[in-house]
Motif scaffolding. Structure first.
Motif, PDB file in Angstrom:
ATOM      1  N   ALA A 162      -1.451  -3.504  -4.006  1.00 57.81           N
ATOM      2  CA  ALA A 162      -2.477  -2.152  -4.117  1.00 57.81           C
ATOM      3  C   ALA A 162      -3.561  -2.493  -3.673  1.00 57.81           C
ATOM      4  CB  ALA A 162      -2.218  -1.717  -5.564  1.00 57.81           C
ATOM      5  N   ALA A 183       0.875  -1.299   0.101  1.00 56.17           N
ATOM      6  CA  ALA A 183       0.053   0.006   0.103  1.00 56.17           C
ATOM      7  C   ALA A 183       1.055   1.397  -0.120  1.00 56.17           C
ATOM      8  CB  ALA A 183      -0.995  -0.079   1.338  1.00 56.17           C
ATOM      9  N   GLY A 204      -0.001   2.699  -4.469  1.00 52.01           N
ATOM     10  CA  GLY A 204      -0.688   1.622  -3.591  1.00 52.01           C
ATOM     11  C   GLY A 204      -2.141   1.473  -4.162  1.00 52.01           C
TER      12      GLY A 204
END
Length: 578
Positions: A429, A403, A450
């Motif tokens: 992500a 992320a 992300g």
């Protein structure tokens, strides 16, 4: 709708829908711009009201607003109101400890100090009683408890209650002289726990406090090294960081029920690496992994997360934490962005020292959220130093960007120079990550690395895995550790470095997905992640693993024939050459 028990008045947070959504960053900027405590209090009361009526409110943010209200009331001299607000915050923190991450003990102490300064001795005594119960439940004995009883005796005297004051003084004397073996030890009946040792480096400044949870604060410091010990209870659930809850009649942390940071031991540079070399040499695999935490994370929370990752993976190398001076507050996003880049330069030197001095054959790295800004800067500096050198192998094994709160375009460009440093780069992500959506707004709608969805990154230098199937986790956004499926993917890569198409639950998002590079999506319905984690914890750290070994381990631990066959197929696929 849920209510929270408090000692003074109810703090109610409603899950009803609200027409207005609370903008954390906008509030942070408005709050910083307010010229006096009165104006800041108006902003706070409005924000608290919005969160109380918001849909799915962020409880950690709500706790921070309550804490700020205490500070501003104190700043305006309204000490009695500040004391009552602190008592409310204590009740909320206890009831939602696992969701707010707030240690209730400092809040109890603050409420007692404010109440005494305001002359509200009745509330002072109630706070002292709460502190006494909290410390007893946490296993403290002797002088620490006696001092609280002495304080209570002093307050009782000020209230004119000489009889109670005398009794409290007698209780203090008894506590001072009582042998430890007559004090209740709940761990004897609650089960056991495991100790996880983690090496750490940090550029946080020391606070001067001895309490391990307060040993390092949010101020900048020089690079500091040491070891820490986190205890994990036998009843631990993978991915969780168990904390006390008043709803389970738990009023203080207990190592047999909760994940706890037990000790922090700072070390000199040479001693640190000498101990690390010894630890690496003693492990089944001469390797290490480094965890770099993200935005809104205190040192103690980062320590527990690093230990939880090592424990859940049954990691047989050496776990290492790098902690940068995040303020550990939801409403300190701007402040965190100001310090994280400096930490990148220090992280770069630390990673170089790890490579040169740790004795590890392989070093893996996991970075989360804003911590990826420090990591990408650090790796780019390392890559620049290596230009023209003839390193026979990459400096690192697997590097995971979880992320990442980094500009998407910048991230893609940086990985061009970073790529030679690692065996494989993996980007996790999510389309559901609320924190990244907020960050994107703050950065002029520029996509974040992300984020999944229409702007998901695809690049030949790294694999992108869309973990949106794991849902939304608000500002905590720790889905890479909190959900076993992503942990299973991390463990598979640490084990055999399989290509995305060989790993559990991954399928290509586009025709450009290949053995290295491109975007993939995770489907949790097609991956038996809990069993994959369990099996990899048994076999994943062994140097030599055969199909026969996999079959034998599965036969011993999985009774359902169909499930056993599916698991064997998944693990064998990971072993095959791509």
């Amino acid at each position: 709708m849920f209510c929270v028990m408090t000692l003074v008045g109810p703090v109610v947070v409603s899950a009803q829908s609200s027409a207005s959504q609370f903008d954390t960053v906008s509030f942070e900027l408005d709050y910083a711009a307010a010229s006096n405590a009165v104006d800041r209090l108006v902003l706070l009361e409005d924000a608290i009201s919005k969160l109380q009526s918001a849909e799915n409110p962020d409880l950690r943010l709500f706790a921070e607003l309550l804490s700020l209200r205490v500070d501003e009331l104190e700043a305006t001299g309204r000490l009695d109101e500040a004391a009552r607000a602190a008592a409310d915050l204590y009740g909320f923190a206890v009831s939602r400890a696992g969701e707010t991450g707030i240690d209730p003990l400092p809040t109890i102490m603050k409420a007692g100090q404010l109440a005494e300064a305001a002359g509200n001795f009745r509330l002072t005594l109630r706070m002292k009683e709460a502190e006494l119960d909290w410390r007893r439940d946490g296993g403290q004995t002797g002088e620490a408890l006696a001092q609280i009883l002495d304080d209570m005796a002093r307050i009782a005297t000020a209230m004119g209650n000489s009889e109670r004051a005398a009794q409290l003084t007698e209780d203090a004397s008894t506590v001072r002289t009582a042998p430890d073996d007559i004090v209740e030890n709940r761990s004897d009946t609650d089960g056991g726990f495991h100790e996880v040792e983690v090496f750490y480096a940090t550029d946080r400044a020391r606070t001067g406090e001895d309490d391990p949870t307060e040993f390092y604060g949010a101020d900048r410091g020089e690079l500091d090294y040491g070891t820490l010990v986190v205890t994990v209870p036998d009843t631990h659930v993978p991915g969780a960081i168990e904390a006390p809850s008043v709803w389970r009649l738990e009023f203080a942390p207990n190592p047999t029920r909760h994940v706890m940071l037990q000790s922090v031991t700072p070390l000199g540079f040479d001693t640190f690496f000498e101990l690390m070399r010894n630890a690496v040499a003693a492990r089944e695999k001469r390797e290490a992994f480094v965890f770099v935490h993200g935005f809104n994370v205190r040192f103690d929370a980062a320590a527990k997360r690093a230990a939880q990752l090592a424990y859940d993976m049954n990691y047989r190398g050496v776990p290492i934490l790098y902690s940068w001076p995040s303020a550990g507050k939801t409403m300190a996003y701007v402040a965190d962005t100001a310090v994280v880049r400096l930490s990148g330069r220090r992280l770069s030197q630390f990673l170089q020292d790890l490579h040169d001095r740790s004795g590890a054959d392989v070093i893996h790295i996991v970075a989360h959220s804003m911590g990826n800004r420090a990591l990408t800067d650090a790796l780019e500096l390392l890559a620049a130093r290596q230009q023209g050198s003839k390193e026979p192998e990459p400096m690192f094994g697997q590097i995971f960007f979880a992320a990442p709160d980094v500009d998407a375009g910048l991230f893609s460009e940086m990985t061009r120079s970073i790529r030679p440093l690692a065996q494989r780069l993996t980007l996790y992500a999510s389309e559901q990550d609320w924190a990244l959506v907020t960050s994107r707004k703050l950065h002029g709608n520029a996509p974040r690395a992300g984020q999944a969805g229409a702007d998901i990154l695809e690049h030949p230098h790294f694999d992108t895995v869309d973990m949106s199937a794991l849902g939304e986790d608000m500002l905590a956004h720790s889905y890479f550790a909190n959900d076993g499926s992503a942990l299973a993917d991390i463990m598979a890569l640490l084990w055999r470095n399989p290509a995305p198409g060989q790993r559990c639950g991954l399928s290509p998002l586009s025709d450009t997905a290949s053995l290295v590079g491109g975007a993939w999506t995770y489907n949790k319905e097609t991956c038996d992640a809990p069993n994959i984690i369990g099996l990899l914890s048994l076999i994943g750290q062994e140097n030599e693993v055969s199909v026969e070994k996999i079959r034998a381990v599965i036969a011993e631990h999985v009774t359902d024939p169909q499930r056993a066959a599916a698991l064997q197929k998944q693990l064998v696929e990971m072993m095959e050459e791509p």
